[in-house]
Design a protein around this motif. Structure first.
Motif, PDB file in Angstrom:
ATOM      1  N   PRO A  38      51.600   5.954  74.491  1.00  0.00           N
ATOM      2  CA  PRO A  38      50.596   6.390  73.650  1.00  0.00           C
ATOM      3  C   PRO A  38      49.844   8.022  73.655  1.00  0.00           C
ATOM      4  CG  PRO A  38      49.546   4.331  74.729  1.00  0.00           C
ATOM      5  CD  PRO A  38      50.944   4.998  75.265  1.00  0.00           C
ATOM      6  N   LEU A  39      49.266   8.681  74.673  1.00  0.00           N
ATOM      7  CA  LEU A  39      48.424   9.321  74.590  1.00  0.00           C
ATOM      8  C   LEU A  39      49.802  10.771  74.572  1.00  0.00           C
ATOM      9  CD1 LEU A  39      46.125  10.880  76.383  1.00  0.00           C
ATOM     10  CD2 LEU A  39      47.772  10.977  77.772  1.00  0.00           C
ATOM     11  N   LEU A  40      51.001  10.703  74.706  1.00  0.00           N
ATOM     12  CA  LEU A  40      51.354  12.040  74.359  1.00  0.00           C
ATOM     13  C   LEU A  40      51.801  11.865  72.627  1.00  0.00           C
ATOM     14  CD1 LEU A  40      53.529  13.767  74.129  1.00  0.00           C
ATOM     15  CD2 LEU A  40      55.220  12.476  74.206  1.00  0.00           C
TER      16      LEU A  40
ATOM     17  N   PRO B  75      54.806   4.063  69.595  1.00  0.00           N
ATOM     18  CA  PRO B  75      54.513   4.092  68.100  1.00  0.00           C
ATOM     19  C   PRO B  75      53.453   3.078  68.054  1.00  0.00           C
ATOM     20  CG  PRO B  75      56.611   2.685  68.745  1.00  0.00           C
ATOM     21  CD  PRO B  75      56.332   3.380  70.051  1.00  0.00           C
ATOM     22  N   THR B  76      52.703   3.067  69.897  1.00  0.00           N
ATOM     23  CA  THR B  76      51.459   2.348  69.749  1.00  0.00           C
ATOM     24  C   THR B  76      50.001   2.765  68.262  1.00  0.00           C
ATOM     25  OG1 THR B  76      51.704   1.394  71.539  1.00  0.00           O
ATOM     26  CG2 THR B  76      49.288   1.695  70.891  1.00  0.00           C
ATOM     27  N   PRO B  77      49.804   4.499  69.130  1.00  0.00           N
ATOM     28  CA  PRO B  77      48.508   5.030  67.919  1.00  0.00           C
ATOM     29  C   PRO B  77      49.050   5.313  66.535  1.00  0.00           C
ATOM     30  CG  PRO B  77      49.474   6.633  69.214  1.00  0.00           C
ATOM     31  CD  PRO B  77      50.532   5.059  69.697  1.00  0.00           C
ATOM     32  N   LEU B  78      50.508   4.702  66.244  1.00  0.00           N
ATOM     33  CA  LEU B  78      50.660   5.431  65.243  1.00  0.00           C
ATOM     34  C   LEU B  78      51.103   4.033  64.385  1.00  0.00           C
ATOM     35  CD1 LEU B  78      53.526   7.054  65.950  1.00  0.00           C
ATOM     36  CD2 LEU B  78      51.656   8.668  65.601  1.00  0.00           C
TER      37      LEU B  78
ATOM     38  N   VAL C  16      55.875  -6.540  64.813  1.00  0.00           N
ATOM     39  CA  VAL C  16      56.459  -5.763  65.347  1.00  0.00           C
ATOM     40  C   VAL C  16      56.588  -5.380  66.462  1.00  0.00           C
ATOM     41  CG1 VAL C  16      57.246  -3.066  64.484  1.00  0.00           C
ATOM     42  CG2 VAL C  16      56.687  -4.364  62.891  1.00  0.00           C
ATOM     43  N   TYR C  17      55.776  -5.641  67.174  1.00  0.00           N
ATOM     44  CA  TYR C  17      55.508  -5.094  68.453  1.00  0.00           C
ATOM     45  C   TYR C  17      55.776  -5.810  69.163  1.00  0.00           C
ATOM     46  CZ  TYR C  17      53.087  -4.686  72.683  1.00  0.00           C
ATOM     47  OH  TYR C  17      52.920  -4.872  74.611  1.00  0.00           O
ATOM     48  N   ALA C  18      56.369  -7.315  68.994  1.00  0.00           N
ATOM     49  CA  ALA C  18      56.403  -8.051  69.989  1.00  0.00           C
ATOM     50  C   ALA C  18      58.544  -8.132  70.439  1.00  0.00           C
ATOM     51  CB  ALA C  18      55.759 -10.138  69.246  1.00  0.00           C
ATOM     52  N   VAL C  19      59.064  -8.006  68.755  1.00  0.00           N
ATOM     53  CA  VAL C  19      59.631  -7.679  68.259  1.00  0.00           C
ATOM     54  C   VAL C  19      60.291  -7.658  70.574  1.00  0.00           C
ATOM     55  CG1 VAL C  19      62.364  -7.286  67.465  1.00  0.00           C
ATOM     56  CG2 VAL C  19      60.608  -7.940  66.068  1.00  0.00           C
ATOM     57  N   TYR C  20      59.832  -6.247  70.694  1.00  0.00           N
ATOM     58  CA  TYR C  20      60.415  -5.440  71.928  1.00  0.00           C
ATOM     59  C   TYR C  20      59.653  -6.472  72.859  1.00  0.00           C
ATOM     60  CZ  TYR C  20      58.435  -3.456  76.531  1.00  0.00           C
ATOM     61  OH  TYR C  20      58.423  -2.638  77.415  1.00  0.00           O
TER      62      TYR C  20
ATOM     63  N   THR D 102      47.805  -2.926  72.837  1.00  0.00           N
ATOM     64  CA  THR D 102      48.620  -1.640  72.549  1.00  0.00           C
ATOM     65  C   THR D 102      49.878  -2.215  71.244  1.00  0.00           C
ATOM     66  OG1 THR D 102      49.919  -3.113  73.820  1.00  0.00           O
ATOM     67  CG2 THR D 102      49.911  -1.348  74.730  1.00  0.00           C
ATOM     68  N   SER D 103      48.325  -3.103  70.761  1.00  0.00           N
ATOM     69  CA  SER D 103      49.160  -3.448  69.333  1.00  0.00           C
ATOM     70  C   SER D 103      48.137  -3.274  68.137  1.00  0.00           C
ATOM     71  CB  SER D 103      49.070  -5.030  69.284  1.00  0.00           C
ATOM     72  OG  SER D 103      49.248  -6.102  69.742  1.00  0.00           O
ATOM     73  N   VAL D 104      46.850  -4.065  69.173  1.00  0.00           N
ATOM     74  CA  VAL D 104      45.938  -4.291  67.293  1.00  0.00           C
ATOM     75  C   VAL D 104      45.238  -2.992  67.844  1.00  0.00           C
ATOM     76  CG1 VAL D 104      46.713  -6.406  66.625  1.00  0.00           C
ATOM     77  CG2 VAL D 104      44.854  -6.503  68.393  1.00  0.00           C
ATOM     78  N   SER D 105      44.849  -2.657  69.091  1.00  0.00           N
ATOM     79  CA  SER D 105      42.980  -2.201  68.797  1.00  0.00           C
ATOM     80  C   SER D 105      42.956   0.129  68.413  1.00  0.00           C
ATOM     81  CB  SER D 105      43.342  -0.966  70.734  1.00  0.00           C
ATOM     82  OG  SER D 105      44.483  -0.953  71.038  1.00  0.00           O
TER      83      SER D 105
END
Length: 396
Positions: free
Chosen positions: A150-152, A28-31, A49-53, A231-234
């Motif tokens: 993230p690349l895919l 989900p990173t780039p989305l 949302v990211y930190a829940v992981y 991975t979360s804010v970049s």
């Protein structure tokens, strides 16, 4: 010779399944910018949302991280793939924040189950004398899979239709193929026990390990925190400050950090723990400095350099930390001490990232990022200073 070839084939197939699972965790990173646009939530929500992981990974590691020792590796790998399937379905059906949270939670459960079971499976499948190479395979496919996510997703979101759906549909197909592979792979645990015999692991650090654990944990915390921010804010920073709206580019920037970590881990094997841990701290500090420059001057080139240099530093530091902590730990407490190190590392993925999200509203994304960098720099400089005064070596 034929047995060696079969052993490496099984080892590499197990590694491929591991990579597929970890790919889903960063898909989900780039989305996230697209989800923000669709559902209208804030940067703080993205970080939560990211930190829940990460919280899910920590929970699994503590509660059932040793389950595969009892019931076998293959059942736990299949459970992990089941969680990965449910996670992808949540993202495919997402109509609001609820399913995004559920998807990230299930993704964390999948990663938590795979972290121990898949690593052990890859190492146990290697032929005699191949332990060192198998260890690198396990760490490389872990970080490589995280980079492929993230690349895919970025490439599919940019150049194909249905950007919020196609990446997860592709991942579901890969998971289905992986399940078929796991069903074919041989079990490596001989004597199995019922699941009811599994007990939660109690993290702990014996007194003799304290001098090593402190700087190793600090370096691990900073390395994973740097990855957490990337991975979360970049993607949001690239879009808002640099006008980079190409999802493939934002996915590639994040992927570079993970791929560089694999290179750092390879270098750590050659440098030895005595040098890789302090060198990793230097790399992390340089990566943080480059990221600060990127935030201050709005330069994409510095973001890319930060991902590469910080990734190499993370790989050096984390493999050095594992070697140092494992070598200093008594054999009967080694698993618990390493579990504690992983808990600290995954805390680094979650807590600082949420802090950045909390500071974004009052300070802006750039200001929040600079505060994060300053705090992490203090930690890594403290760890490096300690290591210069008291170098560590692996004793096992």
């Amino acid at each position: 010779m034929a047995g060696d070839r079969r052993g490496w084939r099984v080892c590499l197939l197990g590694g491929a399944v591991f990579a597929v699972c970890m790919t889903g965790t960063t898909l989900p990173t780039p989305l996230y910018p697209l989800y923000q646009e669709k559902f209208g939530f804030s940067e703080l929500t993205v970080t939560v949302v990211y930190a829940v992981y990460a919280f899910a990974v920590i929970g699994v590691l503590l509660l059932v991280g040793n389950a595969s020792d009892a019931v076998g590796r293959r059942p736990v790998l299949l459970w992990g793939l089941g969680c990965a399937t449910a996670s992808a379905l949540c993202f495919l059906c997402a109509t609001g924040l609820g399913l995004l949270y559920a998807g990230r939670l299930l993704s964390g459960l999948s990663a938590g189950l795979f972290t121990g079971a898949a690593t052990a499976y890859v190492m146990e499948s290697a032929p005699p004398g191949g332990a060192s190479r198998a260890t690198f395979v396990a760490t490389a496919v872990n970080m490589g899979g995280l980079g492929c996510g993230p690349l895919l997703a970025g490439v599919l979101a940019q150049y194909a239709a249905w950007p919020l759906y196609l990446p997860f549909a592709v991942h579901l197909a890969l998971v289905a193929c992986s399940a078929c592979v796991v069903l074919w792979l041989p079990e490596t645990v001989g004597e199995r026990r019922p699941l009811t015999t599994v007990r939660p692991q109690r993290p702990g650090v014996p007194a003799p390990v304290h001098p090593v654990f402190g700087p190793a944990a600090a370096a691990s915390f900073v390395g994973f925190a740097l990855f957490g921010v990337f991975t979360s804010v970049s993607p949001a920073f690239l879009a808002q400050s640099l006008d980079v709206t190409d999802h493939a580019v934002s996915g590639l920037v994040v992927a570079l950090a993970f791929f560089s970590s694999t290179g750092g881990q390879l270098a750590a094997g050659r440098a030895g723990v005595g040098r890789s841990l302090p060198l990793g701290c230097v790399g992390l500090f340089a990566g943080l400095a480059l990221l600060a420059g990127a935030l201050h001057w709005d330069l994409l080139a510095l973001v890319v350099l930060s991902a590469i240099v910080g990734g190499v530093g993370q790989g050096l530091a984390f493999r050095g930390a594992l070697s140092a902590v494992g070598g200093a730990s008594p054999a009967n407490r080694r698993a618990a001490v390493i579990s504690t190190l992983f808990v600290v590392a995954y805390t680094g993925i979650s807590v600082p990232v949420i802090g950045v999200g909390l500071l974004t509203d009052p300070m802006g994304l750039v200001g929040a990022g600079l505060v994060f960098i300053a705090c992490m720099a203090v930690l890594v400089v403290t760890a490096a200073g300690y290591l210069l005064r008291r170098p560590v070596t692996a004793r096992a």
